[in-house]
Design a protein around this motif. Sequence first.
Motif, PDB file in Angstrom:
ATOM      1  N   ALA A 138       0.904  -1.164  -0.184  1.00 41.16           N
ATOM      2  CA  ALA A 138      -0.003  -0.023   0.162  1.00 41.16           C
ATOM      3  C   ALA A 138       0.964   1.269   0.154  1.00 41.16           C
ATOM      4  O   ALA A 138       0.583   2.402  -0.610  1.00 41.16           O
ATOM      5  CB  ALA A 138      -0.980  -0.164   1.174  1.00 41.16           C
ATOM      6  N   PHE A 139       1.887   1.254   0.752  1.00 44.78           N
ATOM      7  CA  PHE A 139       2.843   2.393   0.823  1.00 44.78           C
ATOM      8  C   PHE A 139       3.574   2.414  -0.396  1.00 44.78           C
ATOM      9  O   PHE A 139       3.742   3.596  -1.243  1.00 44.78           O
ATOM     10  CB  PHE A 139       3.823   2.394   1.979  1.00 44.78           C
ATOM     11  N   ALA A 140       3.889   1.339  -0.971  1.00 46.23           N
ATOM     12  CA  ALA A 140       4.551   1.573  -2.413  1.00 46.23           C
ATOM     13  C   ALA A 140       3.748   2.147  -3.488  1.00 46.23           C
ATOM     14  O   ALA A 140       4.180   3.076  -4.287  1.00 46.23           O
ATOM     15  CB  ALA A 140       5.152   0.127  -2.882  1.00 46.23           C
ATOM     16  N   ASP A 141       2.609   1.795  -3.451  1.00 41.45           N
ATOM     17  CA  ASP A 141       1.401   2.267  -4.408  1.00 41.45           C
ATOM     18  C   ASP A 141       1.337   3.747  -4.242  1.00 41.45           C
ATOM     19  O   ASP A 141       1.169   4.559  -5.194  1.00 41.45           O
ATOM     20  CB  ASP A 141       0.230   1.490  -4.412  1.00 41.45           C
ATOM     21  N   SER A 142       1.488   3.920  -2.722  1.00 38.74           N
ATOM     22  CA  SER A 142       1.143   5.496  -2.805  1.00 38.74           C
ATOM     23  C   SER A 142       2.387   6.511  -3.214  1.00 38.74           C
ATOM     24  O   SER A 142       2.416   7.325  -3.625  1.00 38.74           O
ATOM     25  CB  SER A 142       0.932   5.804  -1.153  1.00 38.74           C
ATOM     26  N   ALA A 143       3.579   5.651  -2.804  1.00 37.33           N
ATOM     27  CA  ALA A 143       4.990   6.146  -3.318  1.00 37.33           C
ATOM     28  C   ALA A 143       5.015   6.403  -4.705  1.00 37.33           C
ATOM     29  O   ALA A 143       5.534   7.382  -5.351  1.00 37.33           O
ATOM     30  CB  ALA A 143       6.151   5.591  -2.856  1.00 37.33           C
ATOM     31  N   ARG A 144       4.489   5.522  -5.524  1.00 35.76           N
ATOM     32  CA  ARG A 144       4.620   5.616  -6.890  1.00 35.76           C
ATOM     33  C   ARG A 144       3.386   6.633  -7.454  1.00 35.76           C
ATOM     34  O   ARG A 144       3.889   7.289  -8.210  1.00 35.76           O
ATOM     35  CB  ARG A 144       3.849   4.067  -7.521  1.00 35.76           C
ATOM     36  N   THR A 145       2.555   6.828  -6.905  1.00 34.75           N
ATOM     37  CA  THR A 145       1.727   7.866  -7.093  1.00 34.75           C
ATOM     38  C   THR A 145       2.175   9.229  -7.095  1.00 34.75           C
ATOM     39  O   THR A 145       1.951  10.149  -7.789  1.00 34.75           O
ATOM     40  CB  THR A 145       0.088   7.902  -6.512  1.00 34.75           C
ATOM     41  N   THR A 146       2.806   9.291  -5.744  1.00 33.39           N
ATOM     42  CA  THR A 146       3.514  10.455  -5.460  1.00 33.39           C
ATOM     43  C   THR A 146       4.615  10.916  -6.449  1.00 33.39           C
ATOM     44  O   THR A 146       4.801  11.940  -6.811  1.00 33.39           O
ATOM     45  CB  THR A 146       4.066  10.371  -3.962  1.00 33.39           C
ATOM     46  N   ALA A 147       5.418   9.981  -6.826  1.00 28.91           N
ATOM     47  CA  ALA A 147       6.597  10.094  -7.834  1.00 28.91           C
ATOM     48  C   ALA A 147       6.122  10.727  -9.252  1.00 28.91           C
ATOM     49  O   ALA A 147       6.611  11.418  -9.714  1.00 28.91           O
ATOM     50  CB  ALA A 147       7.413   8.763  -7.799  1.00 28.91           C
ATOM     51  N   ILE A 148       5.180  10.079  -9.459  1.00 32.22           N
ATOM     52  CA  ILE A 148       4.436  10.351 -10.817  1.00 32.22           C
ATOM     53  C   ILE A 148       4.096  11.805 -10.939  1.00 32.22           C
ATOM     54  O   ILE A 148       4.282  12.535 -11.847  1.00 32.22           O
ATOM     55  CB  ILE A 148       3.162   9.531 -11.170  1.00 32.22           C
ATOM     56  N   SER A 149       3.383  12.283  -9.733  1.00 29.32           N
ATOM     57  CA  SER A 149       3.016  13.649  -9.624  1.00 29.32           C
ATOM     58  C   SER A 149       4.062  14.673  -9.672  1.00 29.32           C
ATOM     59  O   SER A 149       4.076  15.780  -9.894  1.00 29.32           O
ATOM     60  CB  SER A 149       2.313  13.935  -8.367  1.00 29.32           C
ATOM     61  N   LEU A 150       5.322  14.066  -9.151  1.00 32.43           N
ATOM     62  CA  LEU A 150       6.483  15.124  -9.007  1.00 32.43           C
ATOM     63  C   LEU A 150       7.065  15.017 -10.679  1.00 32.43           C
ATOM     64  O   LEU A 150       7.853  16.293 -10.959  1.00 32.43           O
ATOM     65  CB  LEU A 150       7.777  14.325  -8.477  1.00 32.43           C
ATOM     66  N   TRP A 151       7.015  14.328 -11.491  1.00 32.22           N
ATOM     67  CA  TRP A 151       7.429  14.181 -12.925  1.00 32.22           C
ATOM     68  C   TRP A 151       6.389  15.106 -13.708  1.00 32.22           C
ATOM     69  O   TRP A 151       5.691  14.481 -14.365  1.00 32.22           O
ATOM     70  CB  TRP A 151       7.651  12.986 -13.414  1.00 32.22           C
TER      71      TRP A 151
END
Length: 149
Positions: free
Chosen positions: A64-77
Motif C-alpha cells: 500500500a505504501f509502495a503504491d502511494s509512493a508510486r503515485t507521489t513520484a508520478i506527480s513529481l514528474w
Amino acid sequence: MSTGQPPSPPQRAPVAGAPRRRRVLLLLAAVSIGWKLLVLTLGAAIPGWIIDDGIAELPNELRAFADSARTTAISLWNGPIERRGLVRMVRVISVDSNLTSALAAPCGGRGARVRAYTYFAIPYSEVRVVCDTGAVEYRVFRRRQRRAG
C-alpha cells in the motif's frame, strides 16, 4: 501554303529522369516516416513489456505504501515534456521501513525509491519519497558540473 490553322507551339521532349527522381523522393520519404514510426511505437512499447511497477515483489504490508509512493513520484514528474511522453514507465525500486528522520515519523518510518524510464526502457531519473512528499534526486540527462580551478 497556309492551312488556316495557327501554328502549334514546339513540343518539348519528355525529361527522362523525372519518373525516376520522383520514385527516389517517394522512397526517401517512406523510409523517413517509417523509421520514425518504428522508433516511436517500439520505443514507447518496450518499457511496458520488460518493466513492471515493482509492487508485486514487495511484502504485503509494504504494498500500500509502495503504491502511494508510486503515485507521489508520478506527480513529481510534472513538466510538460515529462507528462506528455518522456516518462513511459515508473517502477518502485525499494521501500525502506526503518527510517529515523522526522519526516518519516508520521508514516511509520517508511520511504521509497521510485525510478522513471523513457523510450526503450532507458532510466530517466529517480525520486526519493518519504510519506507523501518526495524529491527528484538523480537525472540521467543533467548538466555536467563545471570544475573549479
